[in-house]
Design a protein around this motif. Structure first.
Motif, short mmCIF file in Angstrom:
data_model
loop_
_atom_site.label_atom_id
_atom_site.label_comp_id
_atom_site.label_asym_id
_atom_site.label_seq_id
_atom_site.Cartn_x
_atom_site.Cartn_y
_atom_site.Cartn_z
N ASN A 199 47.29 36.33 32.98
CA ASN A 199 48.03 37.16 33.92
C ASN A 199 47.47 36.93 35.32
O ASN A 199 46.74 35.98 35.55
CB ASN A 199 48.00 38.65 33.51
N SER A 200 47.80 37.77 36.26
CA SER A 200 47.43 37.52 37.65
C SER A 200 45.94 37.61 37.91
O SER A 200 45.45 37.09 38.93
CB SER A 200 48.16 38.51 38.57
N ALA A 201 45.19 38.24 37.00
CA ALA A 201 43.77 38.43 37.28
C ALA A 201 42.84 38.03 36.14
O ALA A 201 41.65 37.83 36.36
CB ALA A 201 43.51 39.91 37.61
N ALA A 202 43.36 37.90 34.91
CA ALA A 202 42.46 37.69 33.77
C ALA A 202 43.11 36.80 32.71
O ALA A 202 44.32 36.58 32.70
CB ALA A 202 42.06 39.03 33.16
N VAL A 203 42.24 36.31 31.82
CA VAL A 203 42.66 35.50 30.67
C VAL A 203 42.23 36.23 29.41
O VAL A 203 41.11 36.74 29.32
CB VAL A 203 42.00 34.10 30.71
N SER A 204 43.11 36.29 28.42
CA SER A 204 42.76 36.91 27.15
C SER A 204 43.17 35.99 26.01
O SER A 204 44.05 35.14 26.15
CB SER A 204 43.45 38.28 27.01
N LEU A 205 42.50 36.14 24.87
CA LEU A 205 42.79 35.33 23.70
C LEU A 205 43.91 35.96 22.88
O LEU A 205 43.96 37.17 22.70
CB LEU A 205 41.55 35.19 22.82
#
Length: 393
Positions: A368-374
């Motif tokens: 997303n605009s600020a973070a990466v998630s698995l």
């Protein structure tokens, strides 16, 4: 009595029961591995990371590039190249100055370069392996890398219409082609590292025509073969086992000897998105309309035949592939499948996800605009392929 019968006779009742239980466990394990083989590695990663924070911040901008490079995530911005683990552990952090960063990857190698600029970096084995800075009289148009780490750099130099330099794995220049009569838009080293394909845009009888020039390293005075690509505009290239050229009208697949091995024509459909990063296949999202939502997801094998097709709804946002897995992001959902596309898994896009990347084990990085998630595909809802309609129904 043979030895096996004698051994069975000497076993106690308890030993026979334990042996039977062991056989049953092994059979069940083999059966589970067969049924869930596409998710087994991802499940192992989920079990490993389920107790950790699988969400990490990034400082990328809207126009930054993301790519799954084996087990890591490659992030390219105008000021930095980063390689991070699925949980955000830094593997590489390189400061750069690139106005228009672009990248090309094959296997565990990637080349990052500045379109119209002078900077180029080669990533391999999770580290920065080579750097190149051109003089102000030169500028980079395009660069590509094959799975052995050989790089083809297409540059613009005063006095020539097209210049291509090929570097080996040690980044030694093994060949430079300077053309005054033809423009060169891209070049790609063959998988066997014995030649290079050059893409030359031009005109034939007043109409646009792309020409493919094949040079061998043993004789660089003139192309060994010249092939017409017609009006097919080449958008990207990939070199791994075969040379793959993603065009706006068709997919072109070449061997290492200057021969077109196969093609896949879009049959008048528009190419909305495409990826050449799959292991032995290309992924295309085609549509009868140049605008609007929906389309047909197609995976194409090296012989030009489809592995599978899926008709999908929704406005597409991003497409990614690696290994045998594919992921498509739409405004409403995340869709994952293996290359056969025999059914897929879906999950709602509820986190404002704007981009995604696939790791080598099928796990997906949601960005997303600020973070990466698995995201683990087996946690999504399974959608089986629709049964074909009977004639006359």
């Amino acid at each position: 009595m043979n030895k096996l019968q004698e051994w069975k006779t000497n076993l106690s009742r308890r030993q026979r029961v334990l042996l039977l239980v062991l056989v049953v466990v092994v059979v069940l394990a083999l059966l589970a591995a067969t049924v869930f083989r596409d998710n087994a590695v991802a499940m192992l990663r989920w079990a490993t990371y389920s107790q950790q924070d699988d969400n990490f911040a990034h400082n990328a901008q809207a126009n930054s590039l993301f790519l799954g490079l084996e087990d890591d995530l490659l992030i390219c911005t105008q000021t930095q190249i980063q390689l991070v683990s699925p949980t955000g552990t830094p593997r590489l952090r390189e400061t750069v100055s690139m106005n228009t960063p672009a990248l090309n990857a094959s296997g565990d190698y990637a080349v990052v370069y500045d379109v119209g600029g002078q900077e180029l970096r080669v990533i391999g084995g999770g580290a920065l392996v080579h750097s190149l800075t051109l003089t102000e009289e030169e500028s980079i148009l395009c660069a590509s890398i094959n799975e052995d780490g050989w790089v083809a750099v297409t540059t613009k130099i005063s006095g020539y219409k097209g210049v291509v330099t090929v570097y080996n794995r040690d980044f030694e220049a093994v060949m430079t082609i300077r053309l005054s009569s033809r423009y060169i838009s891209d070049a790609v080293v063959t998988p066997d590292c014995q030649g290079v394909y050059l893409i030359s845009p031009g005109q034939a009888e007043g109409s646009f025509e792309n020409t493919l020039l094949y040079y061998t390293f043993s004789s660089n005075e003139a192309p060994t073969r010249t092939l017409s690509l017609g009006s097919n505009v080449i958008l990207s290239s990939h070199s791994a086992s075969r040379c793959w050229l993603l065009g706006d009208k068709s997919l072109v697949i070449l061997d290492s000897s200057g021969v077109i091995a196969a093609t896949y024509d879009y049959d008048g459909q528009y190419l909305k998105m495409g990826s050449l990063q799959g292991d032995g296949f290309a992924t295309l999202l085609l549509s009868r309309s140049s605008s609007g939502s929906g389309g047909t997801l197609v995976t194409v094998a090296a012989d030009g035949t489809p592995y599978g097709e899926l008709t999908l709804e929704g406005q597409p946002m991003a497409l990614s592939a690696q290994g045998h897995d594919v992921a498509l992001l739409t405004t409403g959902e995340i869709i994952t499948a293996d290359r056969k596309l025999d059914g897929y898994r879906t999950s709602p896009n509820q986190q404002g996800v704007r981009n995604l990347a696939v790791y080598s084990d099928g796990t997906v990085a949601l960005i997303n605009s600020a973070a990466v998630s698995l995201y683990f595909p087996f946690t999504g809802e399974r959608v089986e392929p629709a049964a074909p309609e009977e004639e006359g129904a």
